[in-house]
Design a protein around this motif. Structure first.
Motif, PDB file in Angstrom:
ATOM      1  N   ARG A 372       3.799   2.627 -31.314  1.00 40.62           N
ATOM      2  CA  ARG A 372       3.567   3.928 -30.673  1.00 40.62           C
ATOM      3  C   ARG A 372       2.296   3.893 -29.825  1.00 40.62           C
ATOM      4  N   LYS A 373       1.256   3.251 -30.345  1.00 36.37           N
ATOM      5  CA  LYS A 373      -0.009   3.153 -29.617  1.00 36.37           C
ATOM      6  C   LYS A 373       0.170   2.392 -28.310  1.00 36.37           C
ATOM      7  N   ARG A 374       1.043   1.398 -28.332  1.00 36.99           N
ATOM      8  CA  ARG A 374       1.272   0.589 -27.133  1.00 36.99           C
ATOM      9  C   ARG A 374       2.138   1.302 -26.098  1.00 36.99           C
ATOM     10  N   GLY A 375       2.867   2.328 -26.525  1.00 34.59           N
ATOM     11  CA  GLY A 375       3.690   3.044 -25.558  1.00 34.59           C
ATOM     12  C   GLY A 375       5.178   2.863 -25.739  1.00 34.59           C
ATOM     13  N   PHE A 376       5.591   2.295 -26.876  1.00 32.35           N
ATOM     14  CA  PHE A 376       7.026   2.213 -27.146  1.00 32.35           C
ATOM     15  C   PHE A 376       7.550   3.610 -27.456  1.00 32.35           C
ATOM     16  N   ASP A 383      17.698   2.624 -30.886  1.00 33.06           N
ATOM     17  CA  ASP A 383      18.720   1.727 -30.341  1.00 33.06           C
ATOM     18  C   ASP A 383      18.771   0.413 -31.106  1.00 33.06           C
ATOM     19  N   ILE A 384      17.600  -0.128 -31.406  1.00 35.00           N
ATOM     20  CA  ILE A 384      17.531  -1.392 -32.145  1.00 35.00           C
ATOM     21  C   ILE A 384      18.184  -1.241 -33.516  1.00 35.00           C
ATOM     22  N   ILE A 385      17.811  -0.183 -34.233  1.00 37.84           N
ATOM     23  CA  ILE A 385      18.294   0.016 -35.606  1.00 37.84           C
ATOM     24  C   ILE A 385      19.799   0.275 -35.631  1.00 37.84           C
ATOM     25  N   ILE A 386      20.273   1.138 -34.752  1.00 40.77           N
ATOM     26  CA  ILE A 386      21.705   1.451 -34.731  1.00 40.77           C
ATOM     27  C   ILE A 386      22.512   0.228 -34.316  1.00 40.77           C
ATOM     28  N   ASP A 387      21.956  -0.562 -33.404  1.00 42.59           N
ATOM     29  CA  ASP A 387      22.649  -1.768 -32.955  1.00 42.59           C
ATOM     30  C   ASP A 387      22.802  -2.767 -34.105  1.00 42.59           C
ATOM     31  N   VAL A 388      21.736  -2.962 -34.868  1.00 42.89           N
ATOM     32  CA  VAL A 388      21.799  -3.888 -36.007  1.00 42.89           C
ATOM     33  C   VAL A 388      22.677  -3.302 -37.111  1.00 42.89           C
ATOM     34  N   GLY A 389      22.575  -1.984 -37.318  1.00 46.00           N
ATOM     35  CA  GLY A 389      23.435  -1.299 -38.275  1.00 46.00           C
ATOM     36  C   GLY A 389      23.192  -1.695 -39.714  1.00 46.00           C
ATOM     37  N   VAL A 390      24.279  -1.798 -40.472  1.00 42.93           N
ATOM     38  CA  VAL A 390      24.190  -2.071 -41.915  1.00 42.93           C
ATOM     39  C   VAL A 390      24.754  -3.452 -42.251  1.00 42.93           C
ATOM     40  N   LYS A 391      24.586  -4.384 -41.340  1.00 44.36           N
ATOM     41  CA  LYS A 391      25.091  -5.735 -41.581  1.00 44.36           C
ATOM     42  C   LYS A 391      24.424  -6.344 -42.814  1.00 44.36           C
ATOM     43  N   PRO A 392      25.208  -6.967 -43.687  1.00 46.73           N
ATOM     44  CA  PRO A 392      24.615  -7.575 -44.883  1.00 46.73           C
ATOM     45  C   PRO A 392      23.790  -8.827 -44.577  1.00 46.73           C
ATOM     46  N   SER A 393      24.046  -9.434 -43.434  1.00 51.66           N
ATOM     47  CA  SER A 393      23.281 -10.627 -43.065  1.00 51.66           C
ATOM     48  C   SER A 393      21.960 -10.217 -42.427  1.00 51.66           C
ATOM     49  N   GLY A 394      20.985 -11.092 -42.497  1.00 55.91           N
ATOM     50  CA  GLY A 394      19.688 -10.821 -41.897  1.00 55.91           C
ATOM     51  C   GLY A 394      19.777 -10.801 -40.380  1.00 55.91           C
ATOM     52  N   ASN A 406      13.195  -0.865 -24.507  1.00 63.50           N
ATOM     53  CA  ASN A 406      12.163   0.144 -24.252  1.00 63.50           C
ATOM     54  C   ASN A 406      11.992   0.384 -22.756  1.00 63.50           C
ATOM     55  N   ARG A 407      12.106  -0.694 -21.977  1.00 63.21           N
ATOM     56  CA  ARG A 407      11.970  -0.577 -20.520  1.00 63.21           C
ATOM     57  C   ARG A 407      13.042   0.354 -19.952  1.00 63.21           C
ATOM     58  N   LYS A 408      14.229   0.300 -20.536  1.00 64.61           N
ATOM     59  CA  LYS A 408      15.327   1.151 -20.074  1.00 64.61           C
ATOM     60  C   LYS A 408      14.953   2.633 -20.160  1.00 64.61           C
ATOM     61  N   TYR A 409      14.197   2.989 -21.192  1.00 60.45           N
ATOM     62  CA  TYR A 409      13.793   4.387 -21.362  1.00 60.45           C
ATOM     63  C   TYR A 409      12.508   4.722 -20.602  1.00 60.45           C
ATOM     64  N   LEU A 410      11.614   3.743 -20.495  1.00 63.60           N
ATOM     65  CA  LEU A 410      10.346   3.995 -19.811  1.00 63.60           C
ATOM     66  C   LEU A 410      10.506   4.083 -18.300  1.00 63.60           C
ATOM     67  N   GLU A 411      11.358   3.221 -17.756  1.00 57.31           N
ATOM     68  CA  GLU A 411      11.438   3.071 -16.301  1.00 57.31           C
ATOM     69  C   GLU A 411      11.615   4.405 -15.566  1.00 57.31           C
ATOM     70  N   PRO A 412      12.533   5.268 -15.979  1.00 62.62           N
ATOM     71  CA  PRO A 412      12.710   6.507 -15.210  1.00 62.62           C
ATOM     72  C   PRO A 412      11.625   7.555 -15.424  1.00 62.62           C
ATOM     73  N   ILE A 413      10.858   7.463 -16.511  1.00 63.74           N
ATOM     74  CA  ILE A 413       9.872   8.522 -16.783  1.00 63.74           C
ATOM     75  C   ILE A 413       8.454   8.127 -16.396  1.00 63.74           C
ATOM     76  N   ALA A 414       8.214   6.831 -16.213  1.00 63.86           N
ATOM     77  CA  ALA A 414       6.847   6.360 -15.962  1.00 63.86           C
ATOM     78  C   ALA A 414       6.543   6.357 -14.463  1.00 63.86           C
ATOM     79  N   ASN A 415       5.622   7.204 -14.042  1.00 64.30           N
ATOM     80  CA  ASN A 415       5.187   7.185 -12.648  1.00 64.30           C
ATOM     81  C   ASN A 415       4.392   5.913 -12.360  1.00 64.30           C
ATOM     82  N   ARG A 416       4.330   5.546 -11.079  1.00 63.35           N
ATOM     83  CA  ARG A 416       3.690   4.294 -10.672  1.00 63.35           C
ATOM     84  C   ARG A 416       2.295   4.556 -10.106  1.00 63.35           C
TER      85      ARG A 416
END
Length: 583
Positions: A372-376, A383-394, A406-416
């Motif tokens: 959070r401090k870094r800006g994630f 997205d990461i958690i839902i993508d990995v889901g409940v798979k029994p494997s590591g 994270n870039r996908k979400y930052l790109e449209p909101i971050a002014n240059r």
């Protein structure tokens, strides 16, 4: 070069651009479209620019209604919205949902540590499943070990804060250290059911008997004797390590740790006070007893936790059989690792104690506070958690994958904005009068506006800051200073450089493929310091930025041109401090 064809194509793109932006076409946008559709016309760039300027002026004289009518008559297919929806990943259905009137899940952290990406997994999964089935989500602090896994007072609110940041809303909250009487009542009931007994053996003897599959001699004593010993435990009649309450299981069970597991032990809270209840209690339930009782009393239907808890599930089922309870559905998932970031609780704690890391939110760590401090953004964590889901494997997540999401979400909101690291002054010469730079806040969202950067020009010259690395790399080359003009970098000797004005024409830069360099006026700037994690070290990058950066607020997420995304941490009159997110 087919002039009529080019004019027709330019007219089409000018109309499209004008309709999109409420009546006014942008010359550069139309030219870019032409070159993209027909790269063969690039050699005629000078003539093309003149033709397109004429067409754009013609289009911009028409009303918006007229432009929409032209578009509808000549290019109706362009009015059709083509929306490509990204396939949203969803979780697989929970087992045996129809058995229950309402799905109830819980997230049960031990407040001996703050949350990291791994511990966010059961929180998000449990919350999302409760939401999927319109059920209930419970937050429960499991803090009944004031000695070995001692709770940290600040961690309770830190965990709540992290969950709120993730967007989780819990329907109930419980703290186990404030439910001790409930556990005591159930312990007494379990003794009466002959499902538990007080053992006075030493820990070494308990381990030996477990290994050999031999029942403790105290397990054979009658219920009234067990209750007397239990009361004596509660009254302080035994010292730490002198008595424990054990749950009867299968003494021959293949896994020795399951054999008559310990449900309560004595902890000297005069030496190890609990942060919430001090030394009020000396007899404390173990994880499996308190967790098992609470899951039943709170009507938990589905327990989502890591595979390391499979043995705990087995232990708790023995206790449930004694009480005659039905065990909830247990879903065990594999371990989650984040490549390139520290997630180990013990290593992080040790690193902080030894001064390797400055706090829980050190940007080298994988804690939610650090991310959070870094800006994630929380959406990326989801997205990461839902993508990995409940798979029994590591699962191991690459840092590059986390950055991409994270870039996908930052790109449209971050002014240059323009930031120059390691800055050096550069004199620019032969400037025309009243020259200025017009820079949009976001190239994809012109409606956000732009800022004008003016230079103090004296005798056709001015000074700007550029990066020392850029200057050394681009000596004796033509460059375009971002949003400003084209220049030729010249060198007087090995250490002295200057830049000579060529033109303001952005198409010239595109045609000649000039490198684009960010810059900052030498007479109008703010100092900036960016903290950037580099493997196991922190790099403090100092530089200067345009004045607009000084108007930002703490927690703003922006992109520094050719540097990367950053989160603004603090803004003062002297300096702006930021943390590097990623490129």
């Amino acid at each position: 070069m087919d002039v009529d064809k080019i004019k027709e194509l330019a007219f089409k793109h000018a109309v499209l651009n004008a309709v999109k932006y409420e009546g006014k076409a942008n010359l550069n946008a139309v030219i870019s479209k032409l070159f993209k559709e027909d790269p063969s016309i690039r050699p005629y760039a000078k003539e093309i620019v003149a033709l397109v300027r004429e067409v754009v002026n013609e289009v911009n004289m028409k009303s918006l209604d007229d432009l929409k009518r032209i578009l509808e008559e000549r290019w109706p297919e362009e009015l059709e919205e083509k929306v490509i929806e990204e396939k949203k990943k969803t979780l697989p259905p929970l087992p045996n949902v129809n058995k229950y009137s309402k799905v109830v899940t819980r997230f049960a952290p031990n407040p001996d540590f703050i949350l990291h990406l791994g511990s966010a997994r059961p929180a998000i999964l449990s919350y999302e499943y409760a939401r999927m089935y319109k059920g209930k989500f419970i937050l429960r602090f499991e803090d009944t070990d004031p000695k070995t896994k001692a709770p940290i007072l600040e961690a309770y609110e830190a965990i709540r804060d992290d969950l709120r940041w993730l967007g989780l809303k819990w329907d109930e909250e419980h703290i186990q250290s404030k439910r001790m009487d409930i556990y005591y009542r159930h312990a007494e009931e379990l003794i009466k059911l002959k499902g538990a007994y007080v053992c006075l053996c030493s820990i070494d003897k308990i381990r030996e008997y477990r290994r050999m599959g031999i029942a403790c001699e105290h397990s054979k004593d009658p219920v009234n004797v067990q209750l007397e010993r239990w009361d004596k435990m509660l009254e302080g009649g035994y010292g730490e390590g002198e008595a424990v309450l054990r749950v009867r299981t299968d003494i021959k069970y293949p896994d020795p740790s399951v054999r008559d597991w310990i449900a309560f032990r004595i902890i000297d809270t005069a030496k190890h006070p609990h942060p919430l209840v001090g030394d009020k209690y000396i007899v404390w339930p173990t994880y499996n007893f308190a967790c098992g009782v609470d899951d039943h009393m709170m009507n938990i239907t589905h327990v989502l936790r890591a595979k390391e808890h499979i043995t705990n599930t087995i232990k708790q089922k023995f206790m449930y059989e004694h009480f005659g309870w039905e065990y909830p559905e247990a879903i065990h998932f594999g371990r989650l690792n984040l490549e390139g970031m520290m997630l180990s609780k013990s290593k992080i704690r040790s690193g902080i104690e030894k001064g390797k890391y400055f706090s829980w939110d050190d940007p080298r760590l994988g804690t939610l506070k650090a991310l959070r401090k870094r800006g994630f953004l929380p959406e990326a964590i989801w997205d990461i958690i839902i993508d990995v889901g409940v798979k029994p494997s590591g699962a191991t997540i690459s840092i590059a994958n986390l950055y991409a999401i994270n870039r996908k979400y930052l790109e449209p909101i971050a002014n240059r904005y323009m930031f120059v690291p390691n800055p050096v002054k550069l004199t620019i010469k032969n400037l025309p009068s009243n020259i200025e730079a017009k820079i949009p806040y976001h190239p994809s969202f012109p409606e956000r506006g732009h800022r004008i950067i003016k230079l103090q020009v004296t005798n056709s010259s001015s000074e700007i800051f550029v990066s020392k690395n850029d200057l050394n790399r681009l000596k004796d080359q033509d460059v375009r200073f971002l949003g400003f003009a084209n220049f030729r970098i010249k060198m007087i000797d090995d250490k002295v450089f200057y830049a000579e004005f060529i033109s303001k024409d952005s198409e010239y830069a595109k045609i000649h493929k000039l490198p684009i360099v960010q810059w900052v006026p030498a007479t109008s700037y703010v100092k900036v310091e960016v903290v950037k994690p580099e493997k196991d070290k922190l790099e403090n990058i100092k530089g200067v930025a345009e004045n607009e950066v000084g108007k930002l607020r703490a927690d703003d997420k922006v992109q520094f041109y050719r540097f990367g995304f950053v989160r603004i941490d603090a803004v003062s009159e002297d300096i702006v401090k930021a943390y590097f997110t990623h490129d």
